[in-house]
Design a protein around this motif. Structure first.
Motif, PDB file in Angstrom:
ATOM      1  N   TYR A  24       9.351   2.526 -12.529  1.00 22.44           N
ATOM      2  CA  TYR A  24      10.467   1.820 -12.421  1.00 22.44           C
ATOM      3  C   TYR A  24       9.895   0.235 -11.976  1.00 22.44           C
ATOM      4  N   ILE A  25       8.818   0.195 -11.112  1.00 23.85           N
ATOM      5  CA  ILE A  25       8.371  -0.961 -10.289  1.00 23.85           C
ATOM      6  C   ILE A  25       7.702  -1.746 -11.780  1.00 23.85           C
ATOM      7  N   TYR A  26       6.848  -1.006 -12.468  1.00 28.90           N
ATOM      8  CA  TYR A  26       6.210  -1.668 -13.452  1.00 28.90           C
ATOM      9  C   TYR A  26       7.434  -2.183 -14.681  1.00 28.90           C
ATOM     10  N   GLU A  27       8.406  -1.548 -15.008  1.00 25.04           N
ATOM     11  CA  GLU A  27       9.237  -1.686 -16.069  1.00 25.04           C
ATOM     12  C   GLU A  27      10.099  -2.862 -15.389  1.00 25.04           C
ATOM     13  N   HIS A  28      10.538  -2.936 -14.193  1.00 21.42           N
ATOM     14  CA  HIS A  28      11.547  -3.928 -13.479  1.00 21.42           C
ATOM     15  C   HIS A  28      10.701  -5.422 -13.277  1.00 21.42           C
ATOM     16  N   PHE A  29       9.546  -5.189 -12.560  1.00 25.73           N
ATOM     17  CA  PHE A  29       9.028  -6.448 -12.464  1.00 25.73           C
ATOM     18  C   PHE A  29       7.889  -6.859 -13.157  1.00 25.73           C
ATOM     19  N   ALA A  30       7.434  -6.184 -14.082  1.00 24.45           N
ATOM     20  CA  ALA A  30       6.234  -6.761 -15.004  1.00 24.45           C
ATOM     21  C   ALA A  30       6.500  -7.229 -16.387  1.00 24.45           C
ATOM     22  N   SER A  38      -0.906  -4.956  -7.897  1.00 25.86           N
ATOM     23  CA  SER A  38      -1.221  -5.789  -8.726  1.00 25.86           C
ATOM     24  C   SER A  38      -0.105  -6.808  -9.378  1.00 25.86           C
ATOM     25  N   LEU A  39       1.158  -6.409  -9.301  1.00 28.73           N
ATOM     26  CA  LEU A  39       2.061  -6.954  -9.588  1.00 28.73           C
ATOM     27  C   LEU A  39       2.640  -8.160  -8.590  1.00 28.73           C
ATOM     28  N   MET A  40       2.161  -7.683  -7.037  1.00 29.28           N
ATOM     29  CA  MET A  40       2.595  -8.556  -6.005  1.00 29.28           C
ATOM     30  C   MET A  40       1.593  -9.551  -5.679  1.00 29.28           C
ATOM     31  N   ARG A  41       2.105 -10.994  -5.391  1.00 29.16           N
ATOM     32  CA  ARG A  41       1.041 -11.787  -4.727  1.00 29.16           C
ATOM     33  C   ARG A  41       1.221 -12.019  -3.339  1.00 29.16           C
ATOM     34  N   MET A  42       0.323 -12.410  -2.571  1.00 29.47           N
ATOM     35  CA  MET A  42       0.329 -12.622  -1.659  1.00 29.47           C
ATOM     36  C   MET A  42       1.168 -14.059  -1.214  1.00 29.47           C
ATOM     37  N   THR A  43       2.263 -14.068  -0.647  1.00 30.54           N
ATOM     38  CA  THR A  43       3.400 -14.978  -0.584  1.00 30.54           C
ATOM     39  C   THR A  43       3.754 -15.454   0.779  1.00 30.54           C
ATOM     40  N   ASN A  44       3.737 -16.740   1.313  1.00 27.67           N
ATOM     41  CA  ASN A  44       4.202 -17.358   2.347  1.00 27.67           C
ATOM     42  C   ASN A  44       6.088 -17.242   2.505  1.00 27.67           C
ATOM     43  N   ALA A  45       6.180 -16.520   3.496  1.00 30.37           N
ATOM     44  CA  ALA A  45       8.001 -16.641   3.540  1.00 30.37           C
ATOM     45  C   ALA A  45       8.297 -16.552   4.913  1.00 30.37           C
ATOM     46  N   ASN A  46       9.654 -16.897   4.804  1.00 31.33           N
ATOM     47  CA  ASN A  46      10.177 -16.887   6.320  1.00 31.33           C
ATOM     48  C   ASN A  46      11.156 -15.724   6.164  1.00 31.33           C
ATOM     49  N   LEU A  47      10.762 -14.550   7.256  1.00 31.62           N
ATOM     50  CA  LEU A  47      11.525 -13.189   6.881  1.00 31.62           C
ATOM     51  C   LEU A  47      12.445 -12.773   8.156  1.00 31.62           C
ATOM     52  N   ASP A  99       3.774  -2.372   4.341  1.00 37.11           N
ATOM     53  CA  ASP A  99       2.733  -1.541   5.066  1.00 37.11           C
ATOM     54  C   ASP A  99       1.946  -1.010   3.648  1.00 37.11           C
ATOM     55  N   GLU A 100       0.567  -1.090   3.935  1.00 34.07           N
ATOM     56  CA  GLU A 100       0.009  -0.468   2.656  1.00 34.07           C
ATOM     57  C   GLU A 100      -0.101   1.215   2.703  1.00 34.07           C
ATOM     58  N   ALA A 101       0.260   1.626   3.392  1.00 29.60           N
ATOM     59  CA  ALA A 101       0.532   3.106   3.315  1.00 29.60           C
ATOM     60  C   ALA A 101       1.712   3.709   3.148  1.00 29.60           C
ATOM     61  N   GLN A 102       2.735   2.691   2.868  1.00 31.47           N
ATOM     62  CA  GLN A 102       3.886   3.130   2.363  1.00 31.47           C
ATOM     63  C   GLN A 102       4.242   2.693   0.958  1.00 31.47           C
ATOM     64  N   HIS A 103       5.326   3.139   0.283  1.00 30.73           N
ATOM     65  CA  HIS A 103       5.850   2.424  -0.728  1.00 30.73           C
ATOM     66  C   HIS A 103       6.253   1.019  -0.676  1.00 30.73           C
ATOM     67  N   PRO A 104       6.191   0.380  -1.477  1.00 27.96           N
ATOM     68  CA  PRO A 104       6.902  -1.110  -1.440  1.00 27.96           C
ATOM     69  C   PRO A 104       8.446  -0.871  -1.181  1.00 27.96           C
ATOM     70  N   LEU A 105       8.984  -1.871  -0.609  1.00 24.08           N
ATOM     71  CA  LEU A 105      10.366  -1.848  -0.133  1.00 24.08           C
ATOM     72  C   LEU A 105      11.258  -2.695  -1.204  1.00 24.08           C
ATOM     73  N   LEU A 106      12.145  -2.186  -1.942  1.00 21.33           N
ATOM     74  CA  LEU A 106      12.938  -2.919  -2.794  1.00 21.33           C
ATOM     75  C   LEU A 106      14.312  -3.280  -2.421  1.00 21.33           C
ATOM     76  N   VAL A 107      14.433  -4.367  -2.241  1.00 25.67           N
ATOM     77  CA  VAL A 107      15.909  -5.200  -1.683  1.00 25.67           C
ATOM     78  C   VAL A 107      16.463  -6.099  -2.699  1.00 25.67           C
ATOM     79  N   ARG A 108      17.756  -6.262  -2.689  1.00 21.10           N
ATOM     80  CA  ARG A 108      18.138  -7.494  -3.633  1.00 21.10           C
ATOM     81  C   ARG A 108      18.658  -8.325  -2.609  1.00 21.10           C
ATOM     82  N   GLY A 109      18.521  -9.596  -3.045  1.00 22.50           N
ATOM     83  CA  GLY A 109      18.948 -10.682  -2.542  1.00 22.50           C
ATOM     84  C   GLY A 109      20.151 -11.609  -3.125  1.00 22.50           C
ATOM     85  N   LYS A 110      20.830 -12.186  -2.355  1.00 24.01           N
ATOM     86  CA  LYS A 110      21.879 -13.263  -2.929  1.00 24.01           C
ATOM     87  C   LYS A 110      21.383 -14.738  -2.450  1.00 24.01           C
TER      88      LYS A 110
END
Length: 183
Positions: free
Chosen positions: A40-46, A95-104, A130-141
């Protein structure tokens, strides 16, 4: 009362691996899956990788027209990559994610977005908290463009589950401790 006092959650500046996908109005009508996997991650984000692969195939065809042997070498190399790609991408989505500066915060995120955004635009975010967990998928507006010149936009998270909110709060507390130790 100041804006900071009215906030439900505190905010923190962080650098974290993330990917995002700006959604069309039609895509935003579809709910996010409750469970995601590498496919899903590959097809949705790549989508960019799909576009690169299509362009590579087109260029190999052009090379083959000019030089059959060289074109065949490129075709075989591309085929070898295609055969190994699923096992690499579906298990390691970093590999699909980049280190990004954000205000979270646990209720939203602001970050640099180069694409043009429309009012109330929806964006899917993939956050590696967390590297030990699956990535978190969230939707933002999109709630506002903070800085047009620097292309910084603010998003509020939608329909967070209690577990997603807990993961965000835990991550931010850990990051706050890390930042305090550096002082």
């Amino acid at each position: 009362m100041s804006e900071e006092i009215k906030r439900e959650h505190f905010r923190i500046d962080v650098a974290l691996p993330l990917a995002y996908r700006i959604l069309t109005h039609e895509q935003a009508q579809n709910p996010q899956p409750k469970h995601i996997d590498g496919v899903y991650i590959y097809e949705h984000f790549a989508q960019n990788l799909h576009d690169v692969n299509a362009e590579l195939t087109r260029l190999i065809g052009l090379i083959t027209e000019k030089n059959k042997a060289l074109g065949e070498v490129f075709r075989l190399l591309n085929q070898k990559i295609e055969l190994t790609r699923p096992s690499m991408l579906y298990t390691d989505t970093s590999s699909l994610m980049r280190m990004t500066n954000a205000n979270l915060s646990a209720s939203g995120i602001s970050l640099k977005i180069k694409e043009t955004m429309l009012p109330d635009q929806r964006v899917d975010f993939l956050l590696q908290l967390d590297e030990a967990q699956h990535p978190l998928l969230v939707r933002g507006k999109l709630i506002r463009i903070i800085d047009v010149v620097n292309e910084i936009a603010a998003f509020s998270f939608e329909n967070l589950t209690p577990d997603q909110e807990r993961q965000l709060v835990t991550y931010m507390r850990e990051q706050e401790l890390i930042q305090l130790r550096r002082l």
